[in-house]
Design an enzyme around this catalytic site. Structure first.
Site, short mmCIF file in Angstrom:
data_model
loop_
_atom_site.label_atom_id
_atom_site.label_comp_id
_atom_site.label_asym_id
_atom_site.label_seq_id
_atom_site.Cartn_x
_atom_site.Cartn_y
_atom_site.Cartn_z
N HIS A 70 4.02 15.04 40.37
CA HIS A 70 3.81 15.58 39.19
C HIS A 70 4.54 14.55 38.05
O HIS A 70 4.11 14.56 36.63
CB HIS A 70 4.31 17.03 38.81
CG HIS A 70 6.02 16.86 38.68
ND1 HIS A 70 6.80 17.27 39.42
CD2 HIS A 70 6.63 16.64 37.51
CE1 HIS A 70 7.97 17.40 38.96
NE2 HIS A 70 7.91 16.76 37.88
N ASP A 117 4.64 18.27 46.18
CA ASP A 117 4.70 17.32 45.16
C ASP A 117 5.62 16.11 45.62
O ASP A 117 6.87 15.96 45.17
CB ASP A 117 5.96 18.41 44.23
CG ASP A 117 5.86 17.72 42.68
OD1 ASP A 117 5.37 16.77 42.43
OD2 ASP A 117 6.70 18.24 42.01
N GLY A 200 14.49 15.49 33.00
CA GLY A 200 14.61 13.85 33.09
C GLY A 200 14.62 13.13 34.51
O GLY A 200 14.53 12.10 34.52
N SER A 202 12.97 14.86 37.58
CA SER A 202 12.07 15.12 38.70
C SER A 202 11.69 13.63 39.44
O SER A 202 11.60 12.58 38.96
CB SER A 202 10.71 15.27 38.17
OG SER A 202 10.78 16.58 37.52
N GLY A 203 11.42 14.02 40.80
CA GLY A 203 11.03 12.90 41.69
C GLY A 203 12.14 12.17 42.26
O GLY A 203 12.27 11.22 43.19
#
Ligand code: NAG
Length: 265
Positions: A70, A117, A200, A202-203
């Site tokens: 995402h 994701d 801030g 994600s990932g």
């Protein structure tokens, strides 16, 4: 966002932590954590656009970064830079190595269910491995983490829903839980206080026993709600897929500190 914002029904109001930095960007942050020691997490990556951090990532090979699908889903990846070896984002740092993205590999990300994701980003070159920049160790296929495991969530996300983004990398000790969690996620909670991932980062990586077991995916009930577990993409369920990309494309396969057994295919 407060606890009064309660998801209802099966279509839980999951929140993909979005930072709008010149476009739709989804990301999470860390609430209630503490500053990381400089370069304590040398596989940590800051994904940036026009110099602005919008998502975290993990260096999984000298020329590949893993992040959340995402994060880059609605974006022209050619505008993204992967910054390795960073600690304080508001300072120029000699330790940094900056790459652009050459190719994006997805694995069936579903934006409605938020399943799968995960994304692998091929860099435009190979990182130089040193004290500040290193390749992460990943679990083997389906060797996930059990309930009760202590892990570390890491990121440059905001320090609270209405608080600023920190310049220094934050880390937060979390516990793997199974309640309010699907089998297709790893979930974590911080007990007895309001803390968790938020807007801030994600990932970014969830590190358990030295292995990156999760990719920050989404939260429910607001940042650090104290009730809803934070959800991560389960890296162990994608290990073979990740290795298939890295092995096929890697310029320097012999330099990966990964179990040789998981690399043969
Ligand atoms: C890769 O991209 C970075 C940042 O965009 C650039 O500075 C660097 O020169 C590029 N490296 C190669 C090998 O093209």
């Amino acid at each position: 966002m407060t606890q009064s914002c309660r998801p209802s029904g099966p279509a839980l109001a999951s929140i993909l932590l979005t930072l709008l930095l010149g476009g739709p960007v989804l990301a999470s942050e860390i609430v209630g954590g503490r500053r990381a020691r400089p370069h304590a997490w040398p596989f940590m990556v800051s994904l940036q656009r026009h110099g602005n951090h919008f998502c975290g990532g993990t260096l999984v090979a000298r020329n590949f970064v893993m992040s959340a699908a995402h994060c880059v889903n609605d974006m022209d990846y050619r505008t993204v830079q992967a910054v390795l070896g960073a600690h304080n984002l508001r300072r120029p740092e000699r330790s940094r190595q900056v790459f652009s993205i050459q190719q994006v590999f997805q694995n069936g990300f579903n934006r409605d269910t938020l399943q799968n994701d995960i994304v692998i980003l091929k860099l435009n070159g190979s990182a130089t491995i040193n004290a500040n920049v290193q390749v992460a160790r990943l679990p083997k296929q389906n060797e996930g983490v059990g309930r009760g495991t202590q892990c570390m969530a890491i990121g440059w996300g905001r320090l609270g829903t209405n608080r600023p983004q920190p310049s220094i990398l934050q880390q937060l000790r979390v516990t793997v839980v199974s309640f309010l969690c699907r089998p297709t996620n790893v979930c974590t909670l911080v007990q007895r206080r309001r803390a968790g991932i938020c807007f801030g980062d994600s990932g970014g990586p969830l590190v358990c026993k030295g292995l990156v077991h999760g990719i920050d995916s989404f939260i429910r009930g607001g940042c650090g709600s104290g009730y809803y577990p934070d959800a991560f993409a389960p890296v162990a369920q994608f290990a073979n897929w990740i290795n298939s990309i890295i092995l096929r494309q890697d310029d320097h396969p012999q330099l990966h500190p990964r179990d040789p057994a998981s690399r043969t295919r």
